[in-house]
Design a protein around this motif. Structure first.
Motif, PDB file in Angstrom:
ATOM      1  N   ASN A 152     -20.256  13.104 -25.485  1.00 54.87           N
ATOM      2  CA  ASN A 152     -20.748  12.928 -24.112  1.00 54.87           C
ATOM      3  C   ASN A 152     -19.828  12.019 -23.318  1.00 54.87           C
ATOM      4  O   ASN A 152     -19.486  12.298 -22.174  1.00 54.87           O
ATOM      5  CB  ASN A 152     -22.155  12.312 -24.109  1.00 54.87           C
ATOM      6  N   LEU A 153     -19.420  10.919 -23.979  1.00 56.51           N
ATOM      7  CA  LEU A 153     -18.519   9.987 -23.291  1.00 56.51           C
ATOM      8  C   LEU A 153     -17.166  10.633 -23.024  1.00 56.51           C
ATOM      9  O   LEU A 153     -16.579  10.460 -21.962  1.00 56.51           O
ATOM     10  CB  LEU A 153     -18.320   8.735 -24.139  1.00 56.51           C
ATOM     11  N   GLU A 154     -16.685  11.412 -24.021  1.00 54.13           N
ATOM     12  CA  GLU A 154     -15.388  12.085 -23.827  1.00 54.13           C
ATOM     13  C   GLU A 154     -15.470  13.107 -22.707  1.00 54.13           C
ATOM     14  O   GLU A 154     -14.545  13.266 -21.924  1.00 54.13           O
ATOM     15  CB  GLU A 154     -14.936  12.749 -25.140  1.00 54.13           C
ATOM     16  N   ARG A 155     -16.628  13.807 -22.651  1.00 50.67           N
ATOM     17  CA  ARG A 155     -16.816  14.789 -21.576  1.00 50.67           C
ATOM     18  C   ARG A 155     -16.788  14.081 -20.236  1.00 50.67           C
ATOM     19  O   ARG A 155     -16.206  14.538 -19.264  1.00 50.67           O
ATOM     20  CB  ARG A 155     -18.158  15.506 -21.787  1.00 50.67           C
ATOM     21  N   LYS A 156     -17.448  12.905 -20.216  1.00 52.20           N
ATOM     22  CA  LYS A 156     -17.483  12.139 -18.957  1.00 52.20           C
ATOM     23  C   LYS A 156     -16.084  11.702 -18.533  1.00 52.20           C
ATOM     24  O   LYS A 156     -15.791  11.563 -17.364  1.00 52.20           O
ATOM     25  CB  LYS A 156     -18.365  10.891 -19.135  1.00 52.20           C
ATOM     26  N   ARG A 164     -16.462  13.123 -13.618  1.00 53.97           N
ATOM     27  CA  ARG A 164     -16.022  12.251 -14.706  1.00 53.97           C
ATOM     28  C   ARG A 164     -16.319  10.779 -14.419  1.00 53.97           C
ATOM     29  O   ARG A 164     -16.504  10.377 -13.281  1.00 53.97           O
ATOM     30  CB  ARG A 164     -14.539  12.444 -14.982  1.00 53.97           C
ATOM     31  N   THR A 165     -16.349   9.992 -15.493  1.00 52.78           N
ATOM     32  CA  THR A 165     -16.555   8.559 -15.308  1.00 52.78           C
ATOM     33  C   THR A 165     -15.332   7.956 -14.618  1.00 52.78           C
ATOM     34  O   THR A 165     -14.203   8.409 -14.813  1.00 52.78           O
ATOM     35  CB  THR A 165     -16.781   7.842 -16.651  1.00 52.78           C
ATOM     36  N   LEU A 166     -15.575   6.942 -13.806  1.00 52.60           N
ATOM     37  CA  LEU A 166     -14.434   6.312 -13.115  1.00 52.60           C
ATOM     38  C   LEU A 166     -14.071   4.977 -13.767  1.00 52.60           C
ATOM     39  O   LEU A 166     -13.161   4.298 -13.315  1.00 52.60           O
ATOM     40  CB  LEU A 166     -14.783   6.099 -11.631  1.00 52.60           C
ATOM     41  N   ALA A 167     -14.785   4.642 -14.845  1.00 54.98           N
ATOM     42  CA  ALA A 167     -14.585   3.334 -15.488  1.00 54.98           C
ATOM     43  C   ALA A 167     -13.142   3.107 -15.907  1.00 54.98           C
ATOM     44  O   ALA A 167     -12.641   1.984 -15.872  1.00 54.98           O
ATOM     45  CB  ALA A 167     -15.503   3.201 -16.688  1.00 54.98           C
ATOM     46  N   ASP A 168     -12.462   4.180 -16.340  1.00 57.40           N
ATOM     47  CA  ASP A 168     -11.083   4.018 -16.821  1.00 57.40           C
ATOM     48  C   ASP A 168     -10.052   4.308 -15.725  1.00 57.40           C
ATOM     49  O   ASP A 168      -8.852   4.391 -15.991  1.00 57.40           O
ATOM     50  CB  ASP A 168     -10.845   4.925 -18.040  1.00 57.40           C
ATOM     51  N   ILE A 169     -10.520   4.494 -14.482  1.00 58.34           N
ATOM     52  CA  ILE A 169      -9.606   4.839 -13.376  1.00 58.34           C
ATOM     53  C   ILE A 169      -9.508   3.699 -12.369  1.00 58.34           C
ATOM     54  O   ILE A 169      -8.441   3.311 -11.931  1.00 58.34           O
ATOM     55  CB  ILE A 169     -10.100   6.115 -12.636  1.00 58.34           C
ATOM     56  N   VAL A 170     -10.679   3.157 -11.981  1.00 59.31           N
ATOM     57  CA  VAL A 170     -10.705   2.193 -10.860  1.00 59.31           C
ATOM     58  C   VAL A 170     -10.314   0.796 -11.304  1.00 59.31           C
ATOM     59  O   VAL A 170     -10.468   0.431 -12.464  1.00 59.31           O
ATOM     60  CB  VAL A 170     -12.105   2.161 -10.214  1.00 59.31           C
ATOM     61  N   ARG A 262     -16.695   0.679 -20.883  1.00 56.30           N
ATOM     62  CA  ARG A 262     -15.417   0.655 -21.620  1.00 56.30           C
ATOM     63  C   ARG A 262     -15.623   0.186 -23.055  1.00 56.30           C
ATOM     64  O   ARG A 262     -15.052   0.722 -23.993  1.00 56.30           O
ATOM     65  CB  ARG A 262     -14.412  -0.270 -20.901  1.00 56.30           C
ATOM     66  N   GLU A 263     -16.465  -0.852 -23.204  1.00 54.77           N
ATOM     67  CA  GLU A 263     -16.728  -1.382 -24.550  1.00 54.77           C
ATOM     68  C   GLU A 263     -17.438  -0.345 -25.419  1.00 54.77           C
ATOM     69  O   GLU A 263     -17.148  -0.198 -26.595  1.00 54.77           O
ATOM     70  CB  GLU A 263     -17.578  -2.661 -24.465  1.00 54.77           C
ATOM     71  N   GLU A 264     -18.389   0.380 -24.804  1.00 57.58           N
ATOM     72  CA  GLU A 264     -19.144   1.414 -25.516  1.00 57.58           C
ATOM     73  C   GLU A 264     -18.199   2.482 -26.066  1.00 57.58           C
ATOM     74  O   GLU A 264     -18.294   2.899 -27.219  1.00 57.58           O
ATOM     75  CB  GLU A 264     -20.166   2.028 -24.540  1.00 57.58           C
ATOM     76  N   MET A 265     -17.252   2.899 -25.230  1.00 56.24           N
ATOM     77  CA  MET A 265     -16.278   3.926 -25.623  1.00 56.24           C
ATOM     78  C   MET A 265     -15.453   3.440 -26.815  1.00 56.24           C
ATOM     79  O   MET A 265     -15.303   4.129 -27.819  1.00 56.24           O
ATOM     80  CB  MET A 265     -15.372   4.239 -24.433  1.00 56.24           C
TER      81      MET A 265
END
Length: 414
Positions: A152-156, A164-170, A262-265
């Protein structure tokens, strides 16, 4: 060599031991099978009634054990994802390959004492396998949950900019934070509309901060722009943006939330890795260990498995245990059926045949039937007739032969 074995038995009197010798001669001359004696201890027989009940119970236990080891073999394949080519070196019984274990089978007196009543021996095997199955369900459920969460996280993190999640972008620097009046929004703009966005974003609504837009990420279809404006015009800005086909994403920069995601991933990735990973170091060590001197120290042996995750390690140990139990069940079935078929006192010889290849099995069956047809003329005659194709007649492994017969198939991953 095929991966199947035929476990048979014939009475141990002089006439039948000669018949076994004849079978050995014919099968080796014609290159049909490789045959070895299969040692079965003298068990306490009990009553014939109890043997009939045990015969039924052992049949069910045999099927249960086989399906359990197939499930475990499949789990090893799934858990080893990146190293599928090395699955078979993890499917061992007592540290040896399955064929070697079966052909050199010895009854484990310590684990399953033959002096105990047969019912007790069967009960021990049943409980052992039931416990392994329970543990397998618990462990695979936990692993699949972990895998599902990770997927699920990878899909996000692999969808388009809209989903998609923006956690790793912004980055924090891209946003106006802790302001009572101002807020930074993120807007998705299709590539052909970039210049239109640059020209019009300031006038889409009142109170947009001039020159506040910045392109922070792109995918194949478009880009993610930031824009800063007064909080009170958010709704108006969204409506006007939508009219121009600019999409405002529901996203407000929250440092705590982004840190948590990010920590969860990272946590999930390392947990998944720990569950099955065989690190390169351990693989190299174990290779050295295998080809090294015979007198390996306990420390060296221990280090062979040190790079494996707990799930893979558990699967290896319990696959071995279940497989060993399964072959003990086969031995018990031969004993029980031989006593029921050939009577008392207990006197029979069990032999393990490994057909050379699938193509020779029909010829091998004919040799066995001709050598042992005297044991049961009716069964032998009906088998010879059944070699003619009769519509609607389903022949399976439960076929009845003049001799006791059980099938062992080691192709567990098919």
């Amino acid at each position: 060599m095929s991966s199947e074995f035929w476990l048979i038995s014939a009475p141990g009197d002089k006439e039948n031991l000669q018949a076994l010798e004849r079978m050995n001669t014919v099968t080796s001359k014609s290159n049909l099978s490789h045959n070895t004696k299969f040692a079965i201890p003298d068990f306490k027989v009990g009553t014939l009634d109890s043997l009939v009940g045990l015969s039924d119970e052992l049949g069910k236990l045999d099927s249960f054990a086989e399906s359990l080891i197939k499930k475990m073999a499949q789990c090893v394949v799934e858990v080893m994802e990146d190293a599928k080519g090395r699955v078979h070196e993890n499917l061992l019984a007592n540290g040896v390959d399955l064929t070697s274990f079966v052909t050199r089978f010895e009854w484990d007196m310590a684990k399953y004492p033959a002096k105990q009543p047969l019912v007790v021996v069967v009960d021990t095997l049943e409980k052992q396998l039931a416990q392994i199955e329970t543990d397998l369900k618990t462990r695979t459920a936990a692993y699949n949950t972990l895998k599902g969460n990770l997927e699920n996280l990878e899909r996000k993190s692999s969808g388009n900019l809209l989903t998609r999640t923006l956690a790793d972008i912004v980055n924090k620097e891209d946003f106006v934070l802790d302001s009572e009046y101002l807020v930074t929004l993120v807007v998705i703009v299709q590539k052909p509309n970039y210049s239109q966005w640059q020209k019009t974003y300031e006038s889409l609504s009142d109170m947009v901060v001039p020159r506040s837009t910045k392109l922070i990420a792109e995918d194949n279809e478009g880009g993610l722009f930031t824009v800063t404006l007064f909080r009170r015009v958010i709704d108006d800005f969204k409506v006007k943006a939508r009219e121009k086909k600019f999409i405002v994403r529901e996203f407000f920069y929250d440092e705590k939330e982004i840190k948590t995601e990010r920590e969860e991933m990272t946590k999930l990735l390392s947990e998944k890795k720990q569950q099955y990973q065989t690190s390169r170091v351990a693989h190299i060590k174990s290779k050295k260990g295998r080809s090294g001197p015979a007198g390996q120290t306990d420390k060296e042996k221990e280090s062979e498995g040190e790079g494996e995750g707990p799930l893979l390690r558990w699967l290896k140990v319990n696959f071995s245990e279940s497989f060993i139990a399964w072959i003990h069940i086969k031995a018990l079935r031969v004993f029980v059926e031989s006593v029921l078929r050939y009577g008392l006192p207990v006197n029979f010889q069990a032999v393990l045949l490994q057909p050379h290849k699938k193509a020779t099995t029909k010829r091998l069956r004919e040799v066995l039937n001709s050598v042992f047809k005297h044991l049961d003329e009716v069964a032998a005659a009906s088998i010879l007739d059944a070699s003619v194709d009769i519509p609607g007649l389903q022949l399976n492994n439960q076929d009845y032969f003049p001799y006791v017969y059980f099938h062992i198939d080691l192709s567990l991953l098919d």
